[in-house]
Design a protein around this motif. Structure first.
Motif, mmCIF file in Angstrom:
data_model
loop_
_atom_site.group_PDB
_atom_site.id
_atom_site.type_symbol
_atom_site.label_atom_id
_atom_site.label_comp_id
_atom_site.label_asym_id
_atom_site.label_seq_id
_atom_site.Cartn_x
_atom_site.Cartn_y
_atom_site.Cartn_z
ATOM 1 N N LEU A 2 33.127 42.022 54.645
ATOM 2 C CA LEU A 2 31.951 42.885 54.651
ATOM 3 C C LEU A 2 31.165 42.688 53.357
ATOM 4 O O LEU A 2 31.730 42.743 52.266
ATOM 5 C CB LEU A 2 32.375 44.351 54.782
ATOM 6 N N GLU A 3 29.876 42.458 53.464
ATOM 7 C CA GLU A 3 29.020 42.197 52.299
ATOM 8 C C GLU A 3 27.748 43.031 52.453
ATOM 9 O O GLU A 3 27.058 42.915 53.454
ATOM 10 C CB GLU A 3 28.705 40.685 52.242
ATOM 11 N N ARG A 4 27.487 43.832 51.431
ATOM 12 C CA ARG A 4 26.315 44.724 51.548
ATOM 13 C C ARG A 4 24.997 43.959 51.508
ATOM 14 O O ARG A 4 24.002 44.370 52.076
ATOM 15 C CB ARG A 4 26.340 45.765 50.447
ATOM 16 N N TRP A 11 24.996 36.501 42.557
ATOM 17 C CA TRP A 11 24.274 35.396 41.921
ATOM 18 C C TRP A 11 22.791 35.428 42.285
ATOM 19 O O TRP A 11 21.957 34.912 41.554
ATOM 20 C CB TRP A 11 24.888 34.055 42.327
ATOM 21 N N LEU A 21 25.778 28.445 34.764
ATOM 22 C CA LEU A 21 27.189 28.748 34.557
ATOM 23 C C LEU A 21 27.600 28.262 33.174
ATOM 24 O O LEU A 21 27.048 27.295 32.670
ATOM 25 C CB LEU A 21 28.058 28.044 35.601
ATOM 26 N N THR A 23 30.784 27.557 32.813
ATOM 27 C CA THR A 23 31.879 26.663 33.204
ATOM 28 C C THR A 23 31.254 25.350 33.710
ATOM 29 O O THR A 23 30.279 25.371 34.458
ATOM 30 C CB THR A 23 32.705 27.309 34.334
ATOM 31 N N THR A 68 26.117 44.835 55.256
ATOM 32 C CA THR A 68 27.054 45.892 55.660
ATOM 33 C C THR A 68 27.657 46.533 54.413
ATOM 34 O O THR A 68 28.546 45.965 53.774
ATOM 35 C CB THR A 68 28.185 45.288 56.539
ATOM 36 N N ASN A 69 27.131 47.670 54.066
ATOM 37 C CA ASN A 69 27.603 48.354 52.854
ATOM 38 C C ASN A 69 28.818 49.218 53.174
ATOM 39 O O ASN A 69 28.805 49.976 54.150
ATOM 40 C CB ASN A 69 26.456 49.231 52.307
ATOM 41 N N ALA A 97 37.369 42.899 47.174
ATOM 42 C CA ALA A 97 36.817 41.722 46.482
ATOM 43 C C ALA A 97 35.365 42.025 46.137
ATOM 44 O O ALA A 97 34.468 41.206 46.316
ATOM 45 C CB ALA A 97 36.923 40.485 47.374
ATOM 46 N N THR A 144 26.399 36.955 27.436
ATOM 47 C CA THR A 144 25.073 37.428 27.844
ATOM 48 C C THR A 144 24.188 37.677 26.626
ATOM 49 O O THR A 144 23.035 37.225 26.570
ATOM 50 C CB THR A 144 25.211 38.734 28.667
ATOM 51 N N LEU A 347 41.141 41.103 44.561
ATOM 52 C CA LEU A 347 40.903 39.741 44.074
ATOM 53 C C LEU A 347 39.621 39.728 43.252
ATOM 54 O O LEU A 347 38.751 40.586 43.437
ATOM 55 C CB LEU A 347 40.732 38.775 45.251
ATOM 56 N N MET A 360 35.362 31.896 38.532
ATOM 57 C CA MET A 360 35.348 31.591 39.959
ATOM 58 C C MET A 360 36.493 30.678 40.384
ATOM 59 O O MET A 360 37.140 30.901 41.384
ATOM 60 C CB MET A 360 34.033 30.903 40.302
ATOM 61 N N TYR A 361 36.719 29.651 39.588
ATOM 62 C CA TYR A 361 37.712 28.670 40.027
ATOM 63 C C TYR A 361 39.138 29.213 39.937
ATOM 64 O O TYR A 361 40.060 28.649 40.526
ATOM 65 C CB TYR A 361 37.538 27.352 39.261
HETATM 66 C C1 LIG Z 1 26.450 37.206 33.814
HETATM 67 C C2 LIG Z 1 27.677 36.570 34.399
HETATM 68 C C3 LIG Z 1 27.902 35.207 34.214
HETATM 69 C C4 LIG Z 1 29.050 34.604 34.733
HETATM 70 N N1 LIG Z 1 29.236 33.265 34.535
HETATM 71 C C5 LIG Z 1 30.309 32.670 35.091
HETATM 72 C C6 LIG Z 1 30.511 31.256 34.949
HETATM 73 O O1 LIG Z 1 29.773 30.571 34.249
HETATM 74 N N2 LIG Z 1 31.564 30.688 35.592
HETATM 75 C C7 LIG Z 1 32.442 31.425 36.368
HETATM 76 O O2 LIG Z 1 33.369 30.847 36.931
HETATM 77 N N3 LIG Z 1 32.288 32.755 36.477
HETATM 78 C C8 LIG Z 1 31.246 33.389 35.860
HETATM 79 N N4 LIG Z 1 31.090 34.744 35.994
HETATM 80 C C9 LIG Z 1 32.152 35.488 36.688
HETATM 81 C C10 LIG Z 1 31.885 35.426 38.158
HETATM 82 O O3 LIG Z 1 30.748 36.170 38.457
HETATM 83 C C11 LIG Z 1 33.047 35.998 38.928
HETATM 84 O O4 LIG Z 1 34.224 35.296 38.609
HETATM 85 C C12 LIG Z 1 32.813 35.839 40.423
HETATM 86 O O5 LIG Z 1 31.531 36.263 40.746
HETATM 87 C C13 LIG Z 1 33.804 36.648 41.168
HETATM 88 O O6 LIG Z 1 33.459 36.576 42.529
HETATM 89 P P1 LIG Z 1 33.685 37.791 43.480
HETATM 90 O O7 LIG Z 1 33.267 37.351 44.838
HETATM 91 O O8 LIG Z 1 35.064 38.310 43.275
HETATM 92 O O9 LIG Z 1 32.728 38.938 42.896
HETATM 93 P P2 LIG Z 1 31.149 39.052 43.001
HETATM 94 O O10 LIG Z 1 30.488 37.747 42.812
HETATM 95 O O11 LIG Z 1 30.762 40.187 42.100
HETATM 96 O O12 LIG Z 1 30.922 39.483 44.505
HETATM 97 C C14 LIG Z 1 31.271 40.755 44.986
HETATM 98 C C15 LIG Z 1 30.462 40.998 46.235
HETATM 99 O O13 LIG Z 1 30.850 42.254 46.789
HETATM 100 C C16 LIG Z 1 29.697 42.907 47.284
HETATM 101 N N5 LIG Z 1 29.978 44.350 47.279
HETATM 102 C C17 LIG Z 1 30.271 45.131 46.215
HETATM 103 N N6 LIG Z 1 30.456 46.411 46.615
HETATM 104 C C18 LIG Z 1 30.291 46.431 47.955
HETATM 105 C C19 LIG Z 1 30.351 47.463 48.941
HETATM 106 N N7 LIG Z 1 30.637 48.733 48.608
HETATM 107 N N8 LIG Z 1 30.118 47.130 50.237
HETATM 108 C C20 LIG Z 1 29.856 45.831 50.579
HETATM 109 N N9 LIG Z 1 29.787 44.835 49.686
HETATM 110 C C21 LIG Z 1 29.997 45.125 48.388
HETATM 111 C C22 LIG Z 1 28.597 42.513 46.301
HETATM 112 O O14 LIG Z 1 27.313 42.623 46.901
HETATM 113 C C23 LIG Z 1 28.967 41.082 45.956
HETATM 114 O O15 LIG Z 1 28.314 40.131 46.758
HETATM 115 C C24 LIG Z 1 29.978 35.383 35.461
HETATM 116 C C25 LIG Z 1 29.751 36.756 35.652
HETATM 117 C C26 LIG Z 1 28.621 37.338 35.118
HETATM 118 C C27 LIG Z 1 28.408 38.819 35.325
#
Ligand SMILES: Cc1cc2nc3c(=O)[nH]c(=O)nc-3n(C[C@H](O)[C@H](O)[C@H](O)COP(=O)(O)OP(=O)(O)OC[C@H]3O[C@@H](n4cnc5c(N)ncnc54)[C@H](O)[C@@H]3O)c2cc1C
Length: 382
Positions: A2-4, A11, A21, A23, A68-69, A97, A144, A347, A360-361
């Motif tokens: 589910l993704e809002r 991103w 990035l 990385t 889908t929130n 996640a 940042t 996760l 990410m990786y």
């Molecule tokens: C400014 C910044 C720079 C970064 N640079 C790097 C980098 O250079 N290299 C790297 O590897 N990592 C980087 N990161 C870390 C990276 O963002 C995370 O490791 C990665 O995004 C994790 O992925 P994720 O899917 O777990 O979380 P996210 O990318 O945060 O995704 C979570 C998702 O959940 C959704 N969501 C949240 N709440 C709800 C809800 N209630 N209902 C439905 N959907 C929901 C959100 O819309 C989002 O799409 C950076 C982070 C930031 C903030």
């Protein structure tokens, strides 16, 4: 799933225009997918990251329900009741996640900043043109903060950077990307149950790194040389004045010390693993230069500062999680992604199961182990 918003939502919506990035491309890996372009040592733009994640979701035919929130997850019988903007779902297990950086973390005293000063977080910031002309106070000197300070200074605005605890790293060390060293030497593979102070490791600020074609180091010496004024940690606002701590010298020497210790670890690893010949000779960098005088306060009503950019970190948002597993500081309580409620998993959080989980990786290895646990949980119940 589910993704809002849309796939790769964070991103798309929560990053600034010039961000790349930190990385390198060769490190951008998702299960079964790696960077295959012409520049493995470069750093992806936001457009490239979005495309990379979209391709992954597409190839996998991931069953993502976008738009889908999730507004509530609560325990129901031996499973969970999930309330979404598109209806109710009953399930036996849930993987959280939703990310670690859902909202900017800004100190309470922001409310005492005079109204004449514009305040932005990295979520509002897109490019320097969004800010009024004049001085900018950037708060926070992690990835940042240093990136935005450099960009704003280059746009012609006088920038003051408020520096607290930070992690200093050179972009390259002995001819290799510093993140190659983190990876190769095993630092990033260190597991959460081997880390001495896990709470601290999970709260560690992001390293002072930027991804540029020149592979330039963006530390405080580089920023000072570009004209950025460094001040201590912003501690309070009194009568319209920002008050900064006087501990700049300590903050600098601590960051230098930790960086040098890490470089020692790399040298030791190269020596004991017979890798010395494939990298350049060992090197050390100048200490962070302490300015001859630092301001301890700044009058926010004088017009010198027209905008404050809060680069003070991010935090997760679990406002939708109606299970008592979030601590007083708003952090999810879990053991390596196994949450203290049967069938609930996480996760994508910093140092979830390894130091690399923050990136990410790092998620691939974590996902395998967390999903193993989840599969066993379901099998036993069945
Ligand atoms: C400014 C910044 C720079 C970064 N640079 C790097 C980098 O250079 N290299 C790297 O590897 N990592 C980087 N990161 C870390 C990276 O963002 C995370 O490791 C990665 O995004 C994790 O992925 P994720 O899917 O777990 O979380 P996210 O990318 O945060 O995704 C979570 C998702 O959940 C959704 N969501 C949240 N709440 C709800 C809800 N209630 N209902 C439905 N959907 C929901 C959100 O819309 C989002 O799409 C950076 C982070 C930031 C903030």
């Amino acid at each position: 799933m589910l993704e809002r918003g849309e796939v790769a939502n964070s991103w798309r919506r929560e990053r600034w225009d010039s961000l790349r990035l930190l990385t390198p491309n060769w490190q951008s890996r998702l299960p079964g997918q790696r960077y295959e372009g012409p520049d493995p040592h470069g750093y992806m733009t936001m457009g490239e990251v979005i495309e990379f994640i979209e391709r992954f979701a597409g190839d996998l035919r991931a069953p993502v329900r976008t738009g889908t929130n999730v507004s509530s997850v609560r325990r129901a019988g031996d499973g969970y009741q999930v309330t979404t903007s598109r209806g109710e779902i009953r399930c036996r297990a849930v993987v959280i996640a939703s990310g670690a950086c859902n909202q900017p973390s800004v100190p309470q005293f922001k409310d005492a900043v005079p109204a004449s000063v514009e305040q932005l977080t990295p979520f509002d910031y897109r490019d320097p043109a969004k800010l009024p002309d004049g001085g900018v106070l950037v708060v926070g000197a992690s990835a940042t903060g240093v990136q935005l300070a450099a960009e704003l200074q280059a746009s012609g605005r006088p920038v003051t950077l408020s520096v607290g605890e930070h992690v200093r790293l050179p972009r390259t060390y002995r001819g290799r990307d510093v993140l190659w060293w983190m990876d190769a030497s095993g630092v990033w593979d260190q597991r959460y149950d081997e880390v001495g102070d896990l709470t601290r490791a999970r709260r560690l600020p992001s390293p002072q790194l930027v991804g540029t074609a020149e592979r330039a180091t963006l530390d405080l010496n580089a920023l000072a040389a570009a004209g950025v004024e460094l001040v201590g940690r912003w501690a309070a606002v009194r009568d319209g004045r920002a008050l900064f701590s006087g501990g700049l010298r300590n903050a600098f020497s601590l960051a230098d010390l930790k960086m040098n210790r890490l470089l020692d670890t790399f040298d030791e690893w190269a020596r004991t693993n017979g890798r010395d010949a494939e990298v350049r000779p060992s090197e050390r960098f100048s200490s962070t230069r302490v300015p001859s005088s630092t301001r301890l306060q700044l009058d926010l009503r004088s017009g010198e500062i027209r905008a404050v950019v809060w680069a003070t970190g991010f935090r997760p948002d679990y406002g939708w999680l109606d299970v008592p597993v979030v601590d007083a500081k708003g952090q999810l309580h879990h053991q390596g992604g196994v949450v203290d409620s049967p069938g609930l998993y996480a996760l994508g959080l910093p140092v979830l199961r390894r130091r690399k989980s923050t990136f990410m990786y790092g998620t691939e290895d974590d996902a395998r182990e967390v999903i193993d646990h989840l599969t066993r949980y379901l099998a036993v119940r069945r």
